[in-house]
Motif scaffolding. Structure first.
Motif, mmCIF file in Angstrom:
data_model
loop_
_atom_site.group_PDB
_atom_site.id
_atom_site.type_symbol
_atom_site.label_atom_id
_atom_site.label_comp_id
_atom_site.label_asym_id
_atom_site.label_seq_id
_atom_site.Cartn_x
_atom_site.Cartn_y
_atom_site.Cartn_z
ATOM 1 N N ALA A 27 0.835 -1.196 0.000
ATOM 2 C CA ALA A 27 0.000 0.000 0.000
ATOM 3 C C ALA A 27 0.868 1.244 0.000
ATOM 4 C CB ALA A 27 -0.922 0.001 1.224
ATOM 5 N N SER A 28 0.257 2.376 -0.292
ATOM 6 C CA SER A 28 0.991 3.647 -0.291
ATOM 7 C C SER A 28 1.026 4.239 1.108
ATOM 8 C CB SER A 28 0.323 4.648 -1.241
ATOM 9 O OG SER A 28 0.367 4.191 -2.568
ATOM 10 N N GLY A 29 2.134 4.898 1.416
ATOM 11 C CA GLY A 29 2.209 5.678 2.634
ATOM 12 C C GLY A 29 1.958 4.872 3.893
ATOM 13 N N ASP A 30 1.106 5.401 4.754
ATOM 14 C CA ASP A 30 0.753 4.743 5.998
ATOM 15 C C ASP A 30 -0.595 4.058 5.802
ATOM 16 O OD1 ASP A 30 0.006 3.939 8.491
ATOM 17 O OD2 ASP A 30 0.428 5.841 9.490
ATOM 18 N N PRO A 31 -0.633 2.724 5.652
ATOM 19 C CA PRO A 31 -1.892 2.034 5.345
ATOM 20 C C PRO A 31 -2.889 2.029 6.500
ATOM 21 C CG PRO A 31 -0.142 0.448 5.715
ATOM 22 C CD PRO A 31 0.517 1.791 5.717
ATOM 23 N N GLY A 32 -2.470 2.498 7.686
ATOM 24 C CA GLY A 32 -3.393 2.615 8.802
ATOM 25 C C GLY A 32 -4.045 3.973 8.887
ATOM 26 N N PHE A 33 -3.706 4.859 7.957
ATOM 27 C CA PHE A 33 -4.232 6.221 7.951
ATOM 28 C C PHE A 33 -5.145 6.380 6.745
ATOM 29 C CE2 PHE A 33 -3.888 10.861 7.313
ATOM 30 C CZ PHE A 33 -4.188 11.299 8.589
ATOM 31 N N PHE A 34 -6.457 6.189 6.942
ATOM 32 C CA PHE A 34 -7.435 6.179 5.854
ATOM 33 C C PHE A 34 -7.045 5.147 4.791
ATOM 34 C CE2 PHE A 34 -8.280 10.522 7.446
ATOM 35 C CZ PHE A 34 -9.657 10.450 7.569
ATOM 36 N N GLY A 35 -6.458 4.041 5.219
ATOM 37 C CA GLY A 35 -5.978 3.051 4.263
ATOM 38 C C GLY A 35 -6.621 1.694 4.443
ATOM 39 N N ILE A 36 -5.965 0.679 3.881
ATOM 40 C CA ILE A 36 -6.560 -0.651 3.786
ATOM 41 C C ILE A 36 -6.555 -1.393 5.114
ATOM 42 C CG2 ILE A 36 -4.426 -1.877 3.188
ATOM 43 C CD1 ILE A 36 -6.118 -3.408 1.072
ATOM 44 N N VAL A 37 -5.792 -0.915 6.098
ATOM 45 C CA VAL A 37 -5.743 -1.605 7.387
ATOM 46 C C VAL A 37 -7.123 -1.690 8.030
ATOM 47 C CG1 VAL A 37 -4.919 -1.395 9.780
ATOM 48 C CG2 VAL A 37 -3.318 -1.190 7.879
ATOM 49 N N ARG A 38 -7.927 -0.655 7.901
ATOM 50 C CA ARG A 38 -9.263 -0.679 8.498
ATOM 51 C C ARG A 38 -10.102 -1.830 7.944
ATOM 52 N NH1 ARG A 38 -12.248 2.927 11.190
ATOM 53 N NH2 ARG A 38 -10.669 4.543 10.821
ATOM 54 N N ALA A 39 -10.118 -1.973 6.616
ATOM 55 C CA ALA A 39 -10.914 -3.042 6.001
ATOM 56 C C ALA A 39 -10.374 -4.416 6.383
ATOM 57 C CB ALA A 39 -10.923 -2.873 4.484
ATOM 58 N N LEU A 40 -9.047 -4.553 6.417
ATOM 59 C CA LEU A 40 -8.463 -5.846 6.780
ATOM 60 C C LEU A 40 -8.751 -6.194 8.235
ATOM 61 C CD1 LEU A 40 -5.005 -5.482 4.994
ATOM 62 C CD2 LEU A 40 -6.876 -7.010 4.318
ATOM 63 N N ALA A 41 -8.647 -5.217 9.129
ATOM 64 C CA ALA A 41 -8.893 -5.472 10.548
ATOM 65 C C ALA A 41 -10.350 -5.841 10.795
ATOM 66 C CB ALA A 41 -8.496 -4.257 11.372
ATOM 67 N N GLU A 42 -11.264 -5.178 10.094
ATOM 68 C CA GLU A 42 -12.686 -5.490 10.263
ATOM 69 C C GLU A 42 -13.009 -6.893 9.761
ATOM 70 O OE1 GLU A 42 -14.714 -2.371 8.235
ATOM 71 O OE2 GLU A 42 -14.517 -0.934 9.885
ATOM 72 N N ARG A 43 -12.331 -7.318 8.711
ATOM 73 C CA ARG A 43 -12.628 -8.606 8.089
ATOM 74 C C ARG A 43 -11.923 -9.755 8.808
ATOM 75 N NH1 ARG A 43 -14.345 -9.638 2.737
ATOM 76 N NH2 ARG A 43 -14.674 -11.865 2.471
ATOM 77 N N PHE A 44 -10.651 -9.555 9.199
ATOM 78 C CA PHE A 44 -9.846 -10.672 9.699
ATOM 79 C C PHE A 44 -9.409 -10.519 11.160
ATOM 80 C CE2 PHE A 44 -8.993 -10.129 5.118
ATOM 81 C CZ PHE A 44 -9.547 -11.322 4.656
ATOM 82 N N GLY A 45 -9.586 -9.337 11.728
ATOM 83 C CA GLY A 45 -9.143 -9.097 13.090
ATOM 84 C C GLY A 45 -7.757 -8.487 13.129
ATOM 85 N N ALA A 46 -7.582 -7.502 13.995
ATOM 86 C CA ALA A 46 -6.301 -6.795 14.064
ATOM 87 C C ALA A 46 -5.161 -7.715 14.472
ATOM 88 C CB ALA A 46 -6.414 -5.630 15.047
ATOM 89 N N GLU A 47 -5.471 -8.767 15.239
ATOM 90 C CA GLU A 47 -4.417 -9.660 15.729
ATOM 91 C C GLU A 47 -3.779 -10.478 14.606
ATOM 92 O OE1 GLU A 47 -8.277 -11.844 15.737
ATOM 93 O OE2 GLU A 47 -7.589 -9.870 16.422
ATOM 94 N N ARG A 48 -4.400 -10.533 13.445
ATOM 95 C CA ARG A 48 -3.854 -11.309 12.320
ATOM 96 C C ARG A 48 -3.081 -10.430 11.352
ATOM 97 N NH1 ARG A 48 -8.148 -15.939 10.619
ATOM 98 N NH2 ARG A 48 -6.178 -16.867 9.946
ATOM 99 N N LEU A 49 -2.901 -9.153 11.721
ATOM 100 C CA LEU A 49 -2.201 -8.228 10.834
ATOM 101 C C LEU A 49 -0.823 -7.888 11.376
ATOM 102 C CD1 LEU A 49 -5.042 -5.643 10.024
ATOM 103 C CD2 LEU A 49 -4.504 -7.784 8.848
ATOM 104 N N ASP A 50 0.136 -7.808 10.469
ATOM 105 C CA ASP A 50 1.481 -7.319 10.769
ATOM 106 C C ASP A 50 1.697 -6.108 9.860
ATOM 107 O OD1 ASP A 50 4.109 -6.861 11.364
ATOM 108 O OD2 ASP A 50 4.884 -8.610 10.289
#
Length: 422
Positions: A75-98
């Motif tokens: 992803a571009s820039g900071d993916p936790g800032f209006f980025g794809i991290v939100r969608a991934l965390a909602e779908r799979f849980g934040a604990e499964r993200l690095d």
């Protein structure tokens, strides 16, 4: 585990990304990210377009639970800032993200100008309605707008040109690209007249007169907190012959208007502009309509004295209201005379959320109420009568009655508010 790498603004992938890509069974990213990365032969890849199908494929890989199921997202820039991290965390849980973030486009754009941004408001117009970004730009002196198709510098400039022409737009394109990066300062009108292409990273909207002096050291980032006091005393505003909403009336009016950042409020028959100024202090964009020239100057002076932006329009309502292009979220009507029913009717037809009417003449209440209910609003009201402490000779105190005022308000039922999910 799903590993998310932020490339930074124009920066290459970090070193640990190569090892992660070598073991990946699936790599997800925009076309430019995939083209720039060294991907192992035969690895499955998804070019990000529509997000939902991509997430479905990611879920299939995650469920495999094998080496081939490892997923890397670029992803571009900071993916936790209006980025794809939100969608991934909602779908799979934040604990499964690095998540390995890069530098966001907002931080980079402000860095190019040598400006701090802990006092900036950041608003996304990417895949969202542009009006919120427009109202934030009108009410706050330092704003970063994340753009998208149909919500770029041209559209933002066109929306601001008629209501906030004093703003400066800084259009940052291809940030981090040594050959194509551009950071351009333009007026809203100039931005509206350009075709900016697809390389825009972020647009900064600045009020030069309010951003030249750096703010003192801050403790909390983002826009300033709401005012510590509201329903200010009449003495805190310039006014003519006590022609000003009394603070008791203003307190309840503000509660029913509910001004907030990202919304637009009209103050019709604004007089001294006390309601307009107080709404602006809560962060709302405000347009004050007043028919007299000296009244308009008084509103501008009061807005400047309280450090807020209020757009002042001279003209008689309801005729002048057709010149106001943007529909308000809420309206306060503090004047109107015999034209009051017609004014309420026009405002009720355009207000997205609420209309509040202050009346000294009780016989005008039925027509105003009929106009609100006829437009589908839920209507209520109250007669306000107050007595203030007043000194008497000899060190004693009496109660001095103020003139009674009827406050009527209409609230549009949530099911009928455009854009509110049910």
């Amino acid at each position: 585990m799903i590993t998310v790498f932020g490339t930074g603004t124009g920066a290459p992938l970090p070193r640990d990304a190569e090892a992660a890509l070598a073991d990946a069974g699936l790599v997800v990213g925009a076309r430019r990210h995939l083209a720039a990365a060294r991907l192992p032969e035969g690895v499955e890849r998804i070019v990000l377009g529509s997000l939902a199908p991509a997430l479905d494929i990611v879920e299939q890989h995650v469920k495999k639970g094998q080496k081939q199921s490892r997923v890397v997202v670029l992803a571009s820039g900071d993916p936790g800032f209006f980025g794809i991290v939100r969608a991934l965390a909602e779908r799979f849980g934040a604990e499964r993200l690095d998540v390995r973030p890069g530098v966001s486009s907002v931080a980079t754009a402000f860095a190019r100008l040598g400006l701090p941004w802990d006092d900036a408001v950041v608003v996304s117009a990417h895949g969202r309605e542009l009006r919120t970004a427009v109202q934030v730009c009108r009410s706050h002196p330092k704003v970063a707008v994340l753009t998208g198709p149909g919500s770029g510098p041209a559209e933002l400039g066109a929306a601001l040109a008629h209501a906030c022409a004093d703003r400066v737009l800084v259009v940052a394109s291809a940030l981090g690209d040594p050959e194509h990066e551009r950071v351009e300062r333009v007026t809203p009108a100039e931005a509206a007249a350009r075709d900016w292409g697809t390389a825009v990273s972020v647009v900064l909207c600045l009020a030069p007169t309010r951003t030249r002096t750096l703010a003192p050291v801050r403790t909390v980032a983002g826009p300033p907190p709401g005012p510590a006091r509201w329903a200010l005393d009449e003495s805190e505003f310039a006014h003519r012959d006590s022609m000003i909403s009394k603070f008791e009336v203003r307190a309840l009016a503000l509660a029913r208007i509910g001004p907030r950042l990202g919304e637009l409020v009209w103050d019709i028959g604004a007089g001294s502009g006390s309601v307009a100024v107080e709404c602006a202090r809560f962060g709302a964009a405000v347009t004050a309509v007043e028919k007299t020239r000296d009244g308009c100057e008084r509103i501008r002076a009061n807005a400047e004295a309280h450090g807020v932006d209020v757009r002042v329009v001279q003209g008689a309502a309801p005729t002048v209201l057709s010149d106001l292009q943007d529909d308000p979220d809420a309206v306060f009507i503090g004047g109107g005379g015999r034209e009051l029913p017609a004014i309420v009717t026009v405002c009720a037809g355009r207000a997205r959320r609420a209309v509040v009417v202050a009346m000294a003449a009780l016989d005008r209440v039925p027509a105003a109420r009929d106009a609100l209910t006829g437009a589908g609003f839920d209507c209520d009201g109250v007669l306000l009568q107050s007595s203030r402490l007043a000194p008497l000779p000899g060190g004693v105190t009496r109660l001095a009655a103020t003139n009674p005022v009827f406050l009527l308000w209409g609230v549009r039922p949530p099911a009928r508010i455009e854009g509110v999910p049910q």
